[in-house]
Design a protein around this motif. Structure first.
Motif, PDB file in Angstrom:
ATOM      1  N   SER A 194       1.049  -1.364   0.058  1.00 12.40           N
ATOM      2  CA  SER A 194       0.037  -0.029  -0.160  1.00 12.40           C
ATOM      3  C   SER A 194       0.920   1.227  -0.015  1.00 12.40           C
ATOM      4  CB  SER A 194      -0.891  -0.026   1.091  1.00 12.40           C
ATOM      5  OG  SER A 194      -1.524   1.122   1.007  1.00 12.40           O
ATOM      6  N   ARG A 257      -5.807   1.523  -7.762  1.00 17.98           N
ATOM      7  CA  ARG A 257      -6.517   1.855  -6.713  1.00 17.98           C
ATOM      8  C   ARG A 257      -7.938   0.748  -6.670  1.00 17.98           C
ATOM      9  NH1 ARG A 257      -7.473   7.099  -4.916  1.00 17.98           N
ATOM     10  NH2 ARG A 257      -6.291   7.689  -6.579  1.00 17.98           N
ATOM     11  N   THR A 258      -7.964   0.597  -5.432  1.00 12.65           N
ATOM     12  CA  THR A 258      -9.066  -0.506  -4.881  1.00 12.65           C
ATOM     13  C   THR A 258     -10.080   0.019  -4.066  1.00 12.65           C
ATOM     14  OG1 THR A 258      -9.383  -2.817  -4.352  1.00 12.65           O
ATOM     15  CG2 THR A 258      -7.348  -1.605  -3.605  1.00 12.65           C
ATOM     16  N   LYS A 259     -11.102  -0.544  -3.741  1.00 14.24           N
ATOM     17  CA  LYS A 259     -11.895  -0.376  -2.705  1.00 14.24           C
ATOM     18  C   LYS A 259     -12.113  -1.376  -1.753  1.00 14.24           C
ATOM     19  CE  LYS A 259     -15.414   2.657  -4.840  1.00 14.24           C
ATOM     20  NZ  LYS A 259     -16.871   3.027  -5.070  1.00 14.24           N
ATOM     21  N   ILE A 261     -10.576  -2.811   1.272  1.00 11.61           N
ATOM     22  CA  ILE A 261      -9.941  -2.368   2.546  1.00 11.61           C
ATOM     23  C   ILE A 261     -10.070  -3.395   3.604  1.00 11.61           C
ATOM     24  CG2 ILE A 261      -9.930   0.017   1.746  1.00 11.61           C
ATOM     25  CD1 ILE A 261     -12.263   0.393   3.824  1.00 11.61           C
ATOM     26  N   ASN A 305     -15.410   9.274   4.609  1.00 12.91           N
ATOM     27  CA  ASN A 305     -15.167   8.380   3.444  1.00 12.91           C
ATOM     28  C   ASN A 305     -13.510   8.347   3.526  1.00 12.91           C
ATOM     29  OD1 ASN A 305     -17.971   8.096   3.271  1.00 12.91           O
ATOM     30  ND2 ASN A 305     -17.898   9.821   1.726  1.00 12.91           N
ATOM     31  N   TYR A 307     -11.106   6.591   4.105  1.00 13.85           N
ATOM     32  CA  TYR A 307     -10.364   5.301   4.031  1.00 13.85           C
ATOM     33  C   TYR A 307     -11.051   4.492   3.389  1.00 13.85           C
ATOM     34  CZ  TYR A 307      -7.124   7.789   7.462  1.00 13.85           C
ATOM     35  OH  TYR A 307      -6.510   8.365   8.402  1.00 13.85           O
ATOM     36  N   GLU A 308     -11.954   4.704   2.635  1.00 16.30           N
ATOM     37  CA  GLU A 308     -12.945   3.837   1.966  1.00 16.30           C
ATOM     38  C   GLU A 308     -12.185   3.388   0.468  1.00 16.30           C
ATOM     39  OE1 GLU A 308     -16.831   5.389   1.279  1.00 16.30           O
ATOM     40  OE2 GLU A 308     -17.412   5.025   3.149  1.00 16.30           O
ATOM     41  N   THR A 309     -11.198   3.930   0.056  1.00 15.98           N
ATOM     42  CA  THR A 309     -10.493   3.436  -1.098  1.00 15.98           C
ATOM     43  C   THR A 309      -9.066   3.201  -0.479  1.00 15.98           C
ATOM     44  OG1 THR A 309      -9.930   5.560  -2.035  1.00 15.98           O
ATOM     45  CG2 THR A 309     -12.041   4.495  -2.541  1.00 15.98           C
ATOM     46  N   GLN A 310      -8.311   2.253  -1.322  1.00 18.12           N
ATOM     47  CA  GLN A 310      -6.900   2.314  -1.073  1.00 18.12           C
ATOM     48  C   GLN A 310      -6.134   2.020  -2.392  1.00 18.12           C
ATOM     49  OE1 GLN A 310      -6.174  -1.059   1.639  1.00 18.12           O
ATOM     50  NE2 GLN A 310      -4.238  -0.735   2.127  1.00 18.12           N
TER      51      GLN A 310
END
Length: 322
Positions: A194, A257-259, A261, A305, A307-310
């Motif tokens: 990450s 980029r991914t959701k 988590i 929101n 930390y809703e994507t990484q």
């Protein structure tokens, strides 16, 4: 919250001594407590699925089984290794190693070694993720002398995997050099990690608070350069730069980029992040309570929101045979 003002007015000498103590005792603070391992195991399923999808998308880019190099024999009377073996660096509780890496192991590969610097993680993996083709061993990727010792004892590896580990390395160039050391000539590495995690934001917030600022140098030593990089092109440049610190050939670097988590429950996350703090093992019980309260307050303040994507970073590199 500030129950003892005298603690905030420590001399520079005492602060330096505290910092040295944290540096030495806190080296393996991550996942030292069995409770943190259990929380991680429960929370990691979703993000491990995302890691598996990334691995699947790169499968076609890896060397075919018949092209895997033989392990080079060690020199100067050290252990001779001729077998084909892969390694998973930062295996954690062993779930990803067993469920995702083992089924992909080529038939020619005789051994899958899974390593971590957390004995609690390894104990959990040995108990719950045991398999005849997997061997769980201790290795600290940050320490060059430990990596050199490990290679002397175990030999080099035709493929080095690492998932969700390199972001724990503040000096990612050193980590890449140590990964190069683990690789056999003609071998490959595939790393996914990450750009940043919530814990690093907690560290940054602590560094600005009078109560915790004396630990700033210690906390800073755990924060990787990627936490301050925001745009995709700069992240790609960073990936290329850490590989360029080695003699490896960069085959690919991607910013994804991914959701997906980690699914930490609001009830367990304060304890989890508090136990992962490198200063936690050095605090008295009342100070640990203070640290937990600071962590709870931070998580509540940033409960939106944020930390809703990484962003996941992927590196595929090759080690020349020459």
């Amino acid at each position: 919250m500030f129950h003892n003002v005298n603690r905030m007015s420590a001399t520079a000498a005492n602060t330096s001594a505290d910092s040295s103590a944290v540096s030495s005792k806190g080296k393996s603070a991550r996942f030292a407590a069995p409770e943190s391992v259990e929380i991680y195991e429960e929370a990691a399923e979703t993000i491990e699925d995302a890691m598996a999808a990334i691995l699947e998308s790169f499968e076609g880019a890896f060397l075919r089984e018949d092209a895997l190099p033989d392990a080079a024999a060690e020199q100067d009377g050290q252990l001779q290794q001729h077998r084909c073996q892969f390694i998973d660096v930062g295996c954690g509780p062993g779930s990803f190693t067993l469920k995702q890496l083992l089924p992909r192991l080529p038939s020619r590969c005789q051994r899958l070694v899974a390593v971590d610097n957390s004995e609690a993680m390894l104990d959990f993996a040995r108990e719950h993720r045991a398999h005849p083709r997997i061997e769980y061993l201790t290795l600290d990727l940050r320490a060059e002398e430990d990596v050199a010792r490990f290679v002397r004892e175990q030999g080099r590896f035709q493929r080095v995997y690492s998932f969700l580990t390199i972001h724990w390395m503040a000096d990612q160039r050193r980590a890449m050099r140590n990964i190069e050391t683990l690789m056999a000539p003609g071998g490959e590495c595939f790393l996914v990690f990450s750009d940043t995690i919530v814990l690093f934001d907690i560290f940054k917030a602590m560094m600005t608070e009078p109560r915790w600022s004396k630990y700033s140098e210690i906390l800073k030593a755990y924060i990787p350069e990627t936490t301050g990089i925001k745009d995709v092109m700069s992240l790609r440049s960073h990936l290329a730069s850490i590989v360029s610190a080695t003699n490896l050939t960069l085959l690919a670097c991607e910013v994804i980029r991914t959701k997906a988590i980690m699914k930490l429950s609001p009830k367990k996350s304060p304890d989890f992040f508090t136990m992962l703090n490198p200063i936690y093992p050095l605090l008295e019980e009342d100070e640990k309570t203070e640290l937990k309260k600071f962590t709870v307050d931070f998580l509540y303040k940033h409960r939106t929101n944020t930390y809703e994507t990484q962003i996941m970073l992927a590196i595929h590199a090759y080690k020349s045979t020459s």
